[in-house]
Design a protein around this motif. Sequence first.
Motif, PDB file in Angstrom:
ATOM      1  N   MET A  72     -10.675  59.370  70.193  1.00  0.00           N
ATOM      2  CA  MET A  72     -11.480  59.892  69.097  1.00  0.00           C
ATOM      3  C   MET A  72     -10.774  59.707  67.762  1.00  0.00           C
ATOM      4  N   ALA A  73      -9.440  59.801  67.796  1.00  0.00           N
ATOM      5  CA  ALA A  73      -8.691  59.721  66.546  1.00  0.00           C
ATOM      6  C   ALA A  73      -8.883  58.375  65.866  1.00  0.00           C
ATOM      7  N   ASP A  74      -9.063  57.284  66.682  1.00  0.00           N
ATOM      8  CA  ASP A  74      -9.216  55.955  66.099  1.00  0.00           C
ATOM      9  C   ASP A  74     -10.499  55.855  65.288  1.00  0.00           C
ATOM     10  N   ASN A  75     -11.523  56.639  65.660  1.00  0.00           N
ATOM     11  CA  ASN A  75     -12.808  56.594  64.969  1.00  0.00           C
ATOM     12  C   ASN A  75     -12.958  57.698  63.933  1.00  0.00           C
ATOM     13  N   TYR A  76     -11.922  58.467  63.752  1.00  0.00           N
ATOM     14  CA  TYR A  76     -11.986  59.616  62.851  1.00  0.00           C
ATOM     15  C   TYR A  76     -11.908  59.134  61.405  1.00  0.00           C
ATOM     16  N   LYS A  77     -12.874  59.535  60.587  1.00  0.00           N
ATOM     17  CA  LYS A  77     -12.902  59.124  59.189  1.00  0.00           C
ATOM     18  C   LYS A  77     -12.818  60.358  58.303  1.00  0.00           C
ATOM     19  N   ALA A  78     -11.657  60.579  57.718  1.00  0.00           N
ATOM     20  CA  ALA A  78     -11.452  61.732  56.833  1.00  0.00           C
ATOM     21  C   ALA A  78     -11.964  61.401  55.445  1.00  0.00           C
ATOM     22  N   GLU A  79     -12.862  62.256  54.921  1.00  0.00           N
ATOM     23  CA  GLU A  79     -13.458  62.009  53.610  1.00  0.00           C
ATOM     24  C   GLU A  79     -13.381  63.219  52.681  1.00  0.00           C
ATOM     25  N   ARG A  80     -13.250  64.409  53.244  1.00  0.00           N
ATOM     26  CA  ARG A  80     -13.160  65.624  52.450  1.00  0.00           C
ATOM     27  C   ARG A  80     -12.031  66.500  52.980  1.00  0.00           C
ATOM     28  N   THR A  81     -11.614  67.454  52.168  1.00  0.00           N
ATOM     29  CA  THR A  81     -10.554  68.373  52.580  1.00  0.00           C
ATOM     30  C   THR A  81     -11.046  69.809  52.470  1.00  0.00           C
ATOM     31  N   VAL A  82     -10.963  70.531  53.574  1.00  0.00           N
ATOM     32  CA  VAL A  82     -11.303  71.947  53.605  1.00  0.00           C
ATOM     33  C   VAL A  82      -9.999  72.740  53.557  1.00  0.00           C
ATOM     34  N   SER A  83      -9.890  73.660  52.602  1.00  0.00           N
ATOM     35  CA  SER A  83      -8.670  74.447  52.415  1.00  0.00           C
ATOM     36  C   SER A  83      -8.979  75.928  52.542  1.00  0.00           C
ATOM     37  N   ALA A  84      -8.004  76.688  53.024  1.00  0.00           N
ATOM     38  CA  ALA A  84      -8.171  78.139  53.141  1.00  0.00           C
ATOM     39  C   ALA A  84      -6.803  78.791  53.210  1.00  0.00           C
ATOM     40  N   VAL A  85      -6.742  80.058  52.858  1.00  0.00           N
ATOM     41  CA  VAL A  85      -5.522  80.833  53.020  1.00  0.00           C
ATOM     42  C   VAL A  85      -5.716  81.836  54.146  1.00  0.00           C
ATOM     43  N   GLN A 119       2.855  82.873  47.173  1.00  0.00           N
ATOM     44  CA  GLN A 119       3.954  83.687  46.649  1.00  0.00           C
ATOM     45  C   GLN A 119       4.026  85.032  47.359  1.00  0.00           C
ATOM     46  N   ALA A 120       2.871  85.556  47.743  1.00  0.00           N
ATOM     47  CA  ALA A 120       2.801  86.863  48.404  1.00  0.00           C
ATOM     48  C   ALA A 120       3.101  86.783  49.897  1.00  0.00           C
ATOM     49  N   GLY A 121       3.388  85.590  50.399  1.00  0.00           N
ATOM     50  CA  GLY A 121       3.770  85.450  51.798  1.00  0.00           C
ATOM     51  C   GLY A 121       2.657  85.020  52.725  1.00  0.00           C
ATOM     52  N   GLU A 122       1.508  84.622  52.178  1.00  0.00           N
ATOM     53  CA  GLU A 122       0.416  84.157  53.018  1.00  0.00           C
ATOM     54  C   GLU A 122       0.549  82.653  53.264  1.00  0.00           C
ATOM     55  N   PHE A 123      -0.435  82.063  53.931  1.00  0.00           N
ATOM     56  CA  PHE A 123      -0.329  80.690  54.413  1.00  0.00           C
ATOM     57  C   PHE A 123      -1.516  79.858  53.940  1.00  0.00           C
ATOM     58  N   LEU A 124      -1.234  78.604  53.592  1.00  0.00           N
ATOM     59  CA  LEU A 124      -2.277  77.672  53.177  1.00  0.00           C
ATOM     60  C   LEU A 124      -2.473  76.626  54.264  1.00  0.00           C
ATOM     61  N   VAL A 125      -3.738  76.409  54.641  1.00  0.00           N
ATOM     62  CA  VAL A 125      -4.096  75.368  55.607  1.00  0.00           C
ATOM     63  C   VAL A 125      -5.079  74.417  54.940  1.00  0.00           C
ATOM     64  N   MET A 126      -4.821  73.127  55.050  1.00  0.00           N
ATOM     65  CA  MET A 126      -5.710  72.100  54.521  1.00  0.00           C
ATOM     66  C   MET A 126      -6.019  71.119  55.643  1.00  0.00           C
ATOM     67  N   VAL A 127      -7.296  70.836  55.861  1.00  0.00           N
ATOM     68  CA  VAL A 127      -7.690  69.916  56.934  1.00  0.00           C
ATOM     69  C   VAL A 127      -8.626  68.863  56.369  1.00  0.00           C
ATOM     70  N   GLU A 128      -8.316  67.601  56.647  1.00  0.00           N
ATOM     71  CA  GLU A 128      -9.122  66.479  56.174  1.00  0.00           C
ATOM     72  C   GLU A 128     -10.180  66.164  57.231  1.00  0.00           C
ATOM     73  N   VAL A 129     -11.454  66.135  56.819  1.00  0.00           N
ATOM     74  CA  VAL A 129     -12.555  66.067  57.773  1.00  0.00           C
ATOM     75  C   VAL A 129     -13.597  65.036  57.338  1.00  0.00           C
ATOM     76  N   PRO A 130     -14.443  64.573  58.260  1.00  0.00           N
ATOM     77  CA  PRO A 130     -15.571  63.720  57.877  1.00  0.00           C
ATOM     78  C   PRO A 130     -16.536  64.497  56.992  1.00  0.00           C
ATOM     79  N   ALA A 131     -17.173  63.807  56.054  1.00  0.00           N
ATOM     80  CA  ALA A 131     -18.069  64.482  55.112  1.00  0.00           C
ATOM     81  C   ALA A 131     -19.193  65.218  55.821  1.00  0.00           C
ATOM     82  N   GLY A 132     -19.731  64.612  56.877  1.00  0.00           N
ATOM     83  CA  GLY A 132     -20.860  65.209  57.569  1.00  0.00           C
ATOM     84  C   GLY A 132     -20.519  66.440  58.380  1.00  0.00           C
TER      85      GLY A 132
END
Length: 255
Positions: free
Chosen positions: A1-14, A144-157
């Motif tokens: 699946m990874a070979d066909n994976y097309k990352a187009e957007r990034t979803v971020s959250a803390v 700064q307050a000790g929380e965590f940032l996650v960013m994931v690159e995903v297909p637009a759809g």
Amino acid sequence: MADNYKAERTVSAVFKEQDQVDAAIRRLVNRGVPSDHISVMGKNFQSQTRITGFISKKDVILGGLRTGAIFGSLFGSFLSLLTGVGVLLIPFVGPVVSAGPLSAVLLGAASGALAGSAGAGLVSVLAALGMPEEKAAIYQTRLQAGEFLVMVEVPAGKSGEYQLLMQSAGGEEIHTSDMTLPRPCPGKCNDPSDLSPEVRSHLSEDAQKTFIERYNSVYDESQDPLQAEQAAWQTIHQQYEEDENGVWSKQKVTA
């Protein structure tokens, strides 16, 4: 699946808690997101295993970002799923553990727009990568307050699907942007034309050749583009000096 994976957007959250990050990353991987499209950053990771392969570094990144270490082994349950783990000293945030493509971006100044953000902290870095400055400021404050940032690159759809996944795992301040994090090459680098414009703009012609030689050498051994990118930038910082325009061009004089 990874070979066909097309990352187009990034979803971020803390996330407030490390176990929430653990759950979110495992769900992302189980849903088919390749691990090299997931980034994590935080100050208060609890190591579950002993750290080995420690390499100390003193290179200045962007005049303000410094690597404190690149680990030869990974630690923490979910960090073992990711690549490119290291420790960075970020202005206004302090030392953080960073994993995934964001770690390589910070290490190598992989966006030409970052040159003007020396010492300005994570806000300028994320804004230069296309994130609204007000959202980037919130992320920096919560890191700064000790929380965590996650960013994931995903297909637009599928960005909505992954946004809901992050939210259900405890993610807050969720943001989706039409960007992915820059990579230096689409795999192996054959010549300077293969380098991304963001990377090429920071290297002189000689430095480009040095970068490519080191990148390809590590890539051939590891097949890990993040590890190859980190090694290539480390070599650049060891052999060259950055000029007033943010270009690594001056070869260091060695005794």
